[in-house]
Write a protein that holds these residues in place. Structure first.
Motif, PDB file in Angstrom:
ATOM      1  N   ILE A   3       6.124  14.215   3.124  1.00 28.79           N
ATOM      2  CA  ILE A   3       5.982  14.099   4.579  1.00 28.79           C
ATOM      3  C   ILE A   3       5.228  12.806   4.922  1.00 28.79           C
ATOM      4  O   ILE A   3       4.201  12.517   4.316  1.00 28.79           O
ATOM      5  CB  ILE A   3       5.235  15.322   5.150  1.00 28.79           C
ATOM      6  N   GLY A   4       5.755  12.063   5.836  1.00 25.64           N
ATOM      7  CA  GLY A   4       5.124  10.802   6.240  1.00 25.64           C
ATOM      8  C   GLY A   4       5.687   9.615   5.480  1.00 25.64           C
ATOM      9  O   GLY A   4       5.517   8.472   5.877  1.00 25.64           O
ATOM     10  N   CYS A   5       6.387   9.883   4.350  1.00 27.13           N
ATOM     11  CA  CYS A   5       6.846   8.778   3.504  1.00 27.13           C
ATOM     12  C   CYS A   5       8.297   8.411   3.775  1.00 27.13           C
ATOM     13  O   CYS A   5       8.907   7.670   2.995  1.00 27.13           O
ATOM     14  CB  CYS A   5       6.689   9.147   2.025  1.00 27.13           C
ATOM     15  N   PHE A  59       2.985   9.983  -6.903  1.00 22.49           N
ATOM     16  CA  PHE A  59       1.723  10.699  -6.655  1.00 22.49           C
ATOM     17  C   PHE A  59       1.396  11.526  -7.889  1.00 22.49           C
ATOM     18  O   PHE A  59       2.231  12.278  -8.372  1.00 22.49           O
ATOM     19  CB  PHE A  59       1.858  11.658  -5.465  1.00 22.49           C
ATOM     20  N   GLU A  60       0.152  11.408  -8.325  1.00 19.87           N
ATOM     21  CA  GLU A  60      -0.253  12.188  -9.498  1.00 19.87           C
ATOM     22  C   GLU A  60      -1.124  13.364  -9.081  1.00 19.87           C
ATOM     23  O   GLU A  60      -1.906  13.250  -8.132  1.00 19.87           O
ATOM     24  CB  GLU A  60      -1.088  11.304 -10.429  1.00 19.87           C
ATOM     25  N   ASN A  61      -1.019  14.436  -9.840  1.00 23.72           N
ATOM     26  CA  ASN A  61      -1.886  15.601  -9.653  1.00 23.72           C
ATOM     27  C   ASN A  61      -1.932  16.097  -8.211  1.00 23.72           C
ATOM     28  O   ASN A  61      -2.976  16.163  -7.591  1.00 23.72           O
ATOM     29  CB  ASN A  61      -3.314  15.271 -10.105  1.00 23.72           C
ATOM     30  N   ILE A  62      -0.743  16.435  -7.719  1.00 27.72           N
ATOM     31  CA  ILE A  62      -0.684  16.997  -6.376  1.00 27.72           C
ATOM     32  C   ILE A  62      -0.703  18.511  -6.483  1.00 27.72           C
ATOM     33  O   ILE A  62      -0.050  19.085  -7.357  1.00 27.72           O
ATOM     34  CB  ILE A  62       0.624  16.618  -5.679  1.00 27.72           C
ATOM     35  N   SER A  63      -1.452  19.147  -5.616  1.00 30.20           N
ATOM     36  CA  SER A  63      -1.393  20.603  -5.558  1.00 30.20           C
ATOM     37  C   SER A  63      -1.339  20.996  -4.096  1.00 30.20           C
ATOM     38  O   SER A  63      -1.792  20.259  -3.222  1.00 30.20           O
ATOM     39  CB  SER A  63      -2.615  21.211  -6.228  1.00 30.20           C
ATOM     40  N   ILE A  64      -0.756  22.148  -3.857  1.00 31.64           N
ATOM     41  CA  ILE A  64      -0.670  22.633  -2.486  1.00 31.64           C
ATOM     42  C   ILE A  64      -1.644  23.778  -2.361  1.00 31.64           C
ATOM     43  O   ILE A  64      -1.681  24.667  -3.213  1.00 31.64           O
ATOM     44  CB  ILE A  64       0.759  23.068  -2.160  1.00 31.64           C
ATOM     45  N   HIS A  65      -2.460  23.709  -1.301  1.00 30.69           N
ATOM     46  CA  HIS A  65      -3.511  24.712  -1.210  1.00 30.69           C
ATOM     47  C   HIS A  65      -2.947  26.105  -0.984  1.00 30.69           C
ATOM     48  O   HIS A  65      -2.147  26.320  -0.087  1.00 30.69           O
ATOM     49  CB  HIS A  65      -4.478  24.377  -0.084  1.00 30.69           C
ATOM     50  N   LYS A  77       0.743  13.296   8.417  1.00 31.84           N
ATOM     51  CA  LYS A  77      -0.059  13.236   7.196  1.00 31.84           C
ATOM     52  C   LYS A  77      -1.413  12.615   7.531  1.00 31.84           C
ATOM     53  O   LYS A  77      -1.479  11.503   8.058  1.00 31.84           O
ATOM     54  CB  LYS A  77       0.679  12.382   6.159  1.00 31.84           C
ATOM     55  N   GLY A 117      -7.032  14.824  -8.095  1.00 33.96           N
ATOM     56  CA  GLY A 117      -5.811  14.344  -7.458  1.00 33.96           C
ATOM     57  C   GLY A 117      -5.870  14.579  -5.960  1.00 33.96           C
ATOM     58  O   GLY A 117      -6.730  14.038  -5.278  1.00 33.96           O
ATOM     59  N   VAL A 118      -4.945  15.431  -5.491  1.00 28.86           N
ATOM     60  CA  VAL A 118      -4.953  15.718  -4.068  1.00 28.86           C
ATOM     61  C   VAL A 118      -4.502  17.150  -3.835  1.00 28.86           C
ATOM     62  O   VAL A 118      -3.692  17.686  -4.585  1.00 28.86           O
ATOM     63  CB  VAL A 118      -4.079  14.703  -3.305  1.00 28.86           C
ATOM     64  N   ASN A 119      -5.123  17.757  -2.866  1.00 29.16           N
ATOM     65  CA  ASN A 119      -4.820  19.129  -2.507  1.00 29.16           C
ATOM     66  C   ASN A 119      -4.335  19.105  -1.054  1.00 29.16           C
ATOM     67  O   ASN A 119      -4.993  18.538  -0.192  1.00 29.16           O
ATOM     68  CB  ASN A 119      -6.122  19.938  -2.646  1.00 29.16           C
ATOM     69  N   LEU A 120      -3.144  19.680  -0.804  1.00 29.32           N
ATOM     70  CA  LEU A 120      -2.564  19.602   0.534  1.00 29.32           C
ATOM     71  C   LEU A 120      -2.841  20.866   1.346  1.00 29.32           C
ATOM     72  O   LEU A 120      -2.703  21.974   0.840  1.00 29.32           O
ATOM     73  CB  LEU A 120      -1.042  19.420   0.450  1.00 29.32           C
ATOM     74  N   TYR A 121      -3.242  20.676   2.598  1.00 30.24           N
ATOM     75  CA  TYR A 121      -3.462  21.788   3.522  1.00 30.24           C
ATOM     76  C   TYR A 121      -2.581  21.578   4.745  1.00 30.24           C
ATOM     77  O   TYR A 121      -2.575  20.489   5.308  1.00 30.24           O
ATOM     78  CB  TYR A 121      -4.914  21.817   4.020  1.00 30.24           C
ATOM     79  N   MET A 143      -0.473  17.677   7.954  1.00 26.09           N
ATOM     80  CA  MET A 143      -0.491  17.909   6.516  1.00 26.09           C
ATOM     81  C   MET A 143      -1.717  17.131   6.035  1.00 26.09           C
ATOM     82  O   MET A 143      -1.711  15.905   5.995  1.00 26.09           O
ATOM     83  CB  MET A 143       0.786  17.386   5.862  1.00 26.09           C
ATOM     84  N   TRP A 149      -4.373  15.747   3.535  1.00 23.54           N
ATOM     85  CA  TRP A 149      -4.501  15.374   2.129  1.00 23.54           C
ATOM     86  C   TRP A 149      -5.978  15.308   1.753  1.00 23.54           C
ATOM     87  O   TRP A 149      -6.689  14.402   2.189  1.00 23.54           O
ATOM     88  CB  TRP A 149      -3.847  14.003   1.874  1.00 23.54           C
ATOM     89  N   GLU A 157      -9.076  13.291  -4.109  1.00 27.19           N
ATOM     90  CA  GLU A 157     -10.167  13.205  -5.091  1.00 27.19           C
ATOM     91  C   GLU A 157     -11.144  12.096  -4.701  1.00 27.19           C
ATOM     92  O   GLU A 157     -10.745  10.986  -4.362  1.00 27.19           O
ATOM     93  CB  GLU A 157      -9.546  12.895  -6.462  1.00 27.19           C
ATOM     94  N   TYR A 179      -2.189   7.205  -2.556  1.00 25.39           N
ATOM     95  CA  TYR A 179      -2.158   8.459  -1.786  1.00 25.39           C
ATOM     96  C   TYR A 179      -1.999   8.220  -0.291  1.00 25.39           C
ATOM     97  O   TYR A 179      -1.506   9.083   0.415  1.00 25.39           O
ATOM     98  CB  TYR A 179      -3.428   9.274  -2.037  1.00 25.39           C
ATOM     99  N   VAL A 219      -0.067   6.241   1.283  1.00 26.67           N
ATOM    100  CA  VAL A 219       1.271   5.844   1.736  1.00 26.67           C
ATOM    101  C   VAL A 219       1.799   6.883   2.726  1.00 26.67           C
ATOM    102  O   VAL A 219       1.793   8.078   2.433  1.00 26.67           O
ATOM    103  CB  VAL A 219       2.249   5.734   0.537  1.00 26.67           C
ATOM    104  N   GLY A 220       2.209   6.422   3.898  1.00 22.88           N
ATOM    105  CA  GLY A 220       2.810   7.328   4.877  1.00 22.88           C
ATOM    106  C   GLY A 220       1.826   8.096   5.736  1.00 22.88           C
ATOM    107  O   GLY A 220       2.233   8.945   6.523  1.00 22.88           O
TER     108      GLY A 220
END
Ligand SMILES: Nc1nc2c(ncn2[C@@H]2O[C@H](COP(=O)(O)OP(=O)(O)OP(=O)(O)O)[C@@H](O)[C@H]2O)c(=O)[nH]1
Ligand SMILES: [Mg+2]
Lengths: 400, 173
Positions: free
Chosen positions: A75-77, A95-101, B5, B37-41, B59, B61, B64, B76, B78-79
């Motif tokens: 999203i956004g990209c 993107f590295e190490n992405i997780s969704i909450h 984002k 890394g990153v955790n999405l909410y 969304m 982000w 880390e 991270y 980008v966008g």
């Protein structure tokens, strides 16, 4: 085999004929990875819909879906993806190490990479489970950060301790000086009165010497009482002796006392106490001490003839306001911070008589009553010291 | 409805995750779990824009933390429609790291709004924290008024995210 390797191979194939065997080998390697379920490749069409999925059973159902729904990290990209597709952007999106909450679950980390597949002209999205590596990395990051934070906390504590010890040393030096001046008067004058020659003093002269001893002794007593109050407040040992208080009477008495102070004689005191205030639950002696400290401070810093206004009233929200306003030089924010700090204020207070411990004491007395001290001031604009105490301390019978 | 984002960036342990959790779940935890890394909410909010209640989908982000913005953080963002850059108001280095992240974001996402939050304001006792932290300097440098926040008490948190939302709408992003 890594996603990077695959990407280079699929992009870098110089001519299709030679690359074919390579591609087959690659596909075979990819399939064996997919069968372990830790990787998938999706081809995206021009509307960013999932056109095809290779591997990763769990993703099979998403063919035809909007890629932004399936992979919310995209999203956004959209613009970046379009530039990759058109060849304007040579770098893959990665993107590295992405997780969704998801609350209550340990995060599932994936690595995601989107690049242009030159053969199909589609965007290829590689999704890789970062699994065990990510968990190890996370533990490392946690430990590294905790260590760094602990070190920072230690350094801060050390700096604070050093500053406090410096402040206490300079406080001790200052307080010793403050104690010595009146003590010298006491000893010097007592000496004079004791000598045989003292007989030659007129009784008026002797009375002067004795008077100085008395006032120096009183000053010493004030100083020591202030010090005791401050240290009790610091250790939390200060006890209030509370009863129903008549605020009008307290204001009036404090004001009368203030006009008799040496600094108070040439000032104009104005009292605006609300005469209809209900009884207030507090420590009468401490409330007087608050007002007297504020009044004598104001007197100290006001020019001759300057007005000092004492305001005692109940604010619309119900709190009690005790305010002393002066027409003195005021303070800038940094001076104010120093003036409010116990063990930090004597430096500037030294230019004037008195203990210079007034504001810190007022602040702690206000706090012991459940309220606080606030100072409104600016250079050249005088100073308004405001003590606000909880409205719940007013007698409920007559909420005015 | 478009989803925006929003990247939350800054040094580690400054309270990025805590600010997001306060905003999204109105919750706070004392213990520290470093973000990898990153955790999405995902979060939907309603904000007042030009006096009209307007729904916005974010969304968020949660990136880390690192003392300096590195290549990871650059990738991270980008966008991103906007960024919330967070510093720890109790740290002497806050001004410096926040500025470095703001510079990075201006470079990577030119023309995109960002907000500067100095968090853990509950731990600051100074009568005028803005002056104590030297925050006017940031205002002059980036044209962004720094905010004081506390994930612990909630002070300033919703305001910070909503201010970003307003800007996202105002910029027509
Ligand atoms: N007193 C106080 N503590 C806070 C506040 N915000 C966060 N903390 C604490 O600070 C620590 C770090 O908070 P996090 O939200 O995990 O910090 P972070 O910026 O996400 O850290 P990384 O993920 O490592 O980058 C935790 O122990 C929180 O409880 C705040 O406003 N006030
Ligand atoms: Mg975090």
């Amino acid at each position: 085999m890594t996603a990077g390797g695959m990407q280079d191979a699929s992009r870098g194939a110089p001519h299709a004929g030679a690359a074919l065997g390579e591609e087959e080998a690659l596909l075979w390697a990819a399939r064996s990875l997919f069968s372990r379920g830790d990787m998938a490749i999706a081809l995206l069409d021009a509307d960013l819909r999932v056109a095809q999925i290779l591997g990763g059973e769990k993703f099979a159902a998403v063919v035809g879906d909007d890629a932004l729904e399936v992979f919310p990290a995209l999203i956004g990209c959209e613009e970046t993806l379009e530039r990759i597709r058109s060849g304007a952007e040579p770098q893959a999106l990665s993107f590295e190490n992405i997780s969704i909450h998801s609350d209550g679950y340990a995060p599932q980390y994936v690595n995601l990479r989107v690049y242009l597949d030159p053969h199909s002209g589609h965007l290829a999205l590689v999704l890789q489970d970062a699994g065990e590596t990510a968990r190890l990395q996370r533990n490392l990051v946690q430990q590294r950060n905790e260590l760094a934070l602990a070190r920072q906390a230690l350094e801060t504590a050390r700096d604070e301790a050093l500053a406090a010890s410096r402040a206490k040393s300079s406080f001790l030096a200052n307080i010793s000086h403050e104690l010595r001046t009146p003590l010298n008067v006491v000893i010097g004058n007592a000496e004079i009165l004791r000598r045989p020659r003292a007989a030659a003093l007129s009784s008026a002269e002797a009375a002067d010497y004795a008077g100085d001893i008395l006032s120096s002794g009183e000053l010493l007593l004030d100083l020591i009482n202030d010090l005791i109050d401050l240290s009790r407040a610091e250790t939390g040992d200060l006890r209030l002796s509370e009863s129903w208080c008549d605020l009008g009477f307290i204001a009036h008495q404090s004001l009368r006392y203030a006009t008799r102070l040496e600094d108070g004689r040439d000032k104009r005191f104005v009292e605006t106490a609300d005469p209809h205030l209900p009884p207030f639950w507090g420590d009468e002696r401490r409330l007087k001490q608050i007002l007297l400290n504020l009044l004598s401070n104001a007197a100290k810093f006001s020019p001759p003839g300057g007005a000092i206004t004492l305001r005692v009233e109940r604010e619309p929200e119900g709190r009690l306001l005790l305010e002393v306003a002066d027409e003195g030089p005021g303070l800038d924010p940094s001076e104010l911070e120093v003036a409010l700090e116990p063990f930090g204020q004597l430096e500037s207070g030294k230019r004037h008589k008195g203990t210079g411990l007034g504001l810190p004491i007022v602040k702690s007395l206000a706090r012991f009553h459940g309220g606080d001290l606030q100072i409104v001031t600016a250079p050249g604009l005088g100073l308004r010291a405001q003590v606000r105490l909880p409205g719940s301390r007013f007698s409920p019978g007559d909420s005015a | 409805m478009k989803t925006h984002k929003i990247c939350v960036l800054g040094d580690f342990g400054v309270g990025k995750t805590s600010l997001i959790r306060r905003y999204v779940f109105n919750a706070f935890a004392q213990d520290y779990h470093a973000t990898l890394g990153v955790n999405l909410y995902k979060y939907e909010d309603e904000i007042l824009f030009e006096e009209e209640p307007t729904r916005l989908r974010f969304m968020i982000w949660d990136v880390e933390g690192a003392a300096e913005p590195g290549p990871h953080a650059e990738r991270y963002v980008v966008g991103a429609s906007a960024a919330l850059i967070v510093g720890d108001a109790t740290r002497a280095t806050a001004l410096q790291t926040v500025s470095a992240y703001a510079e990075m974001f201006e470079e990577q996402a030119p023309g995109r709004p960002f907000a500067l939050a100095f968090n853990k304001a509950d731990l600051i006792a100074a009568p005028d924290p803005h002056a104590k932290l030297g925050l006017q300097e940031l205002d002059a440098r980036f044209g962004v008024e720094p905010l004081l926040t506390s994930a612990l008490t909630g002070a300033g948190v919703r305001e910070a995210f909503r201010k970003l939302g307003e800007q996202v709408l105002a910029y027509g992003l």
